[in-house]
Design an enzyme around this catalytic site. Structure first.
Site, short mmCIF file in Angstrom:
data_model
loop_
_atom_site.label_atom_id
_atom_site.label_comp_id
_atom_site.label_asym_id
_atom_site.label_seq_id
_atom_site.Cartn_x
_atom_site.Cartn_y
_atom_site.Cartn_z
N HIS A 82 28.71 4.55 -51.63
CA HIS A 82 28.86 5.96 -51.26
C HIS A 82 30.33 6.32 -51.18
O HIS A 82 31.11 5.62 -50.57
CB HIS A 82 28.20 6.23 -49.90
CG HIS A 82 28.42 7.63 -49.43
ND1 HIS A 82 27.68 8.69 -49.91
CD2 HIS A 82 29.31 8.15 -48.58
CE1 HIS A 82 28.11 9.80 -49.34
NE2 HIS A 82 29.11 9.51 -48.53
N ASP A 161 19.77 15.90 -39.77
CA ASP A 161 21.16 16.01 -40.24
C ASP A 161 21.40 17.38 -40.86
O ASP A 161 22.47 17.98 -40.66
CB ASP A 161 21.48 14.91 -41.25
CG ASP A 161 22.90 15.06 -41.80
OD1 ASP A 161 23.84 14.91 -40.99
OD2 ASP A 161 23.06 15.35 -42.99
N ARG A 168 27.05 22.41 -36.80
CA ARG A 168 28.44 21.96 -36.58
C ARG A 168 29.41 22.81 -37.39
O ARG A 168 30.51 23.12 -36.94
CB ARG A 168 28.59 20.48 -36.96
CG ARG A 168 27.95 19.54 -35.94
CD ARG A 168 27.75 18.14 -36.54
NE ARG A 168 28.99 17.61 -37.06
CZ ARG A 168 29.07 16.78 -38.11
NH1 ARG A 168 27.99 16.38 -38.75
NH2 ARG A 168 30.24 16.34 -38.53
N SER A 183 26.24 11.08 -39.50
CA SER A 183 25.67 11.96 -40.52
C SER A 183 25.63 11.26 -41.89
O SER A 183 24.59 11.21 -42.56
CB SER A 183 26.51 13.24 -40.59
OG SER A 183 26.25 13.97 -41.76
N LYS A 187 22.05 9.20 -43.97
CA LYS A 187 21.54 9.52 -45.31
C LYS A 187 21.42 8.28 -46.19
O LYS A 187 20.48 8.13 -46.96
CB LYS A 187 22.42 10.59 -45.96
CG LYS A 187 22.17 11.97 -45.30
CD LYS A 187 23.09 13.05 -45.81
CE LYS A 187 24.39 13.05 -45.07
NZ LYS A 187 25.06 14.35 -44.96
N1 URA Z 1 29.77 14.72 -44.88
C1 URA Z 1 28.57 14.53 -44.29
O1 URA Z 1 27.61 14.18 -44.95
N2 URA Z 1 28.46 14.74 -42.97
C2 URA Z 1 29.50 15.12 -42.20
O2 URA Z 1 29.33 15.28 -41.03
C3 URA Z 1 30.73 15.33 -42.83
C4 URA Z 1 30.84 15.12 -44.17
#
Ligand code: URA
Ligand code: CA
Length: 432
Positions: A82, A161, A168, A183, A187
């Site tokens: 990632h 998320d 946020r 976050s 994923k």
């Molecule tokens: N990318 C994400 O997937 N989450 C975040 O909180 C910030 C950047």
């Protein structure tokens, strides 16, 4: 349990229990806890932070808020890579076939998303016929048979998320390491990886602008991964200038084809090898990082990586002849050179602004509804540190519109030529 008490507890710098974190995330996902209370909690976390245990619990609570992908039917250690995102980041297109050529399963779920260029799927769709609309069964069978497949995002992954990130975004609580790390990791974990290699970018084109911030985020994510039973490590890499030479979808496919044969831009190759050797090592295919790197170089030079790319394209309906005939990829109508105005050394190429220039040409999506033009983009002819003479081309614009004055203005504002350049580091650190 009352949400107001949990907000007060975090406000006062105390540690939330696993049960309390699960209560919050479940309640928020089910719309039982309102946005305003979660906003207050996010702000308390922003100021008071979370312990490593709380971060791991938050990550798993987010994972459990929706579907998870079960890759257990795939043999071997599933290693995912990632990147925290950058400009002209062609690494996934290179690494997927490169690592699969060493019999490491690459089961990738990928998105389109917003940005300077498309996501991995958009880039692959520059290849005629290539598609990711395959069933879960086909996906698993392909990975078991040929070690590589890409499927589009499906299912209800990490709904908590999605809600939390949107909240946020409008409550000034994005920039919390605890919240960013959980976050991103939620994923990856929901997508089924056994092991995760992170490429945390730093510099103008990155989410984390300074090396210190990037290191802190990398440590936070590695710690979460290892605490929830996923072997995780991170490479901290430069994104002050774009990676490689190509920024654009078809252009990056061509760049990946070159790199898979060891003929790519040096920085892109170096980063792919740095990430790849960690992937090979985490997949237990090599006993040392040095051995892993030798294995990767071998499949670049003996043609196996390129053959794997062809097999992957064919398996997903694409025309693999583009690999030997990249001129079959979508081509832009106009090639426009942007010459240097003075003699000197390229001192700065501001990654995010050059990325926006590519987006103005149509290489990326400004909104979810935008259509991408797969043919267009930018090919750098010079990188930071290269000497340049007035009149020499700095880069070539690939455009389908004739007038690109807006793009040229942006480019001149964001490429600085000086009398010397500070040497750039490509890889700042490895975090394990
Ligand atoms: N990318 C994400 O997937 N989450 C975040 O909180 C910030 C950047
Ligand atoms: Ca590139």
């Amino acid at each position: 349990m009352r949400m107001v008490d949990l907000i007060a507890k975090k406000r006062d710098g105390k540690e939330l229990t696993t049960e309390e974190i699960n209560f919050i995330i479940e309640g928020y996902t089910n719309d039982e806890i309102p946005d305003y209370q979660v906003s207050a909690l996010a702000m308390a976390i922003f100021f008071q932070d979370m312990t490593e245990r709380e971060r791991a619990d938050l990550t798993m609570a987010i994972v459990n808020s929706g579907d998870t992908i079960d890759l257990s039917a795939i043999e071997g250690v599933k290693v995912d890579k990632h990147s925290t995102g950058g400009v002209g980041d062609t690494t996934t297109l290179v690494l997927a076939p490169l690592v699969a050529a060493l019999d490491i399963p690459v089961a990738k779920m990928s998105g389109r998303g917003l940005g300077h260029t498309g996501g991995t799927i958009d880039k692959l769709e520059a290849i005629e016929g290539f598609h990711v609309e395959i069933t879960k069964e086909e996906f698993i069978n392909l990975v078991n048979k040929d070690k590589i497949a890409v499927i589009g995002q499906s299912g209800n992954l990490t709904p908590a998320d999605k809600k939390l990130y949107a909240l946020r975004d409008v409550t000034a609580t994005v920039d919390s390491i605890a919240l960013i790390a959980s976050s991103i990791m939620s994923k990856k974990i929901a997508a089924g990886a056994d092991a995760i290699v992170l490429d945390v970018k730093t510099g103008a084109g990155a989410f984390m602008k300074t090396v210190d911030d990037a290191k802190e985020l990398a440590h936070a994510m590695v710690s979460i991964g290892n605490n929830v039973g996923r072997k995780t490590m991170a490479v901290i890499s430069d994104m002050s200038q774009p990676l490689g030479l190509a920024i654009g979808n078809a252009l990056e496919v061509k760049e990946a084809i070159d790199t898979l044969q060891g003929k790519g831009p040096k920085d892109l190759e170096e980063l792919c090898l740095a990430l790849g050797r960690q992937m090979v090592f985490l997949a237990n295919k090599a006993s040392s990082l040095e051995e892993a790197e030798e294995m990767l170089k071998e499949v670049m030079l003996n043609g196996k990586a390129l053959d794997k790319f062809k097999e992957f394209i064919t398996n997903q309906g694409g025309d693999a002849s583009v690999v030997d005939h990249p001129e079959k990829l979508p081509q832009a109508k106009y090639l426009i050179e942007v010459p240097a105005k003075v003699n000197g050394v390229v001192a700065e190429i501001v990654a995010d602004e050059i990325g926006i220039a590519a987006m103005l040409l149509g290489a990326g999506r400004a909104t979810k509804e935008s259509e991408i033009d797969l043919a267009v983009g930018i090919m750098l002819n010079k990188k930071v540190g290269d000497p340049v003479k007035a009149g020499e081309s700095l880069l070539t614009i690939h455009s389908n519109r004739e007038n690109v004055n807006d793009v040229i203005t942006k480019i001149y504002e964001n490429i600085r030529i000086g009398d010397h350049a500070e040497p750039l580091v490509l890889i700042y650190d490895i975090v394990t």
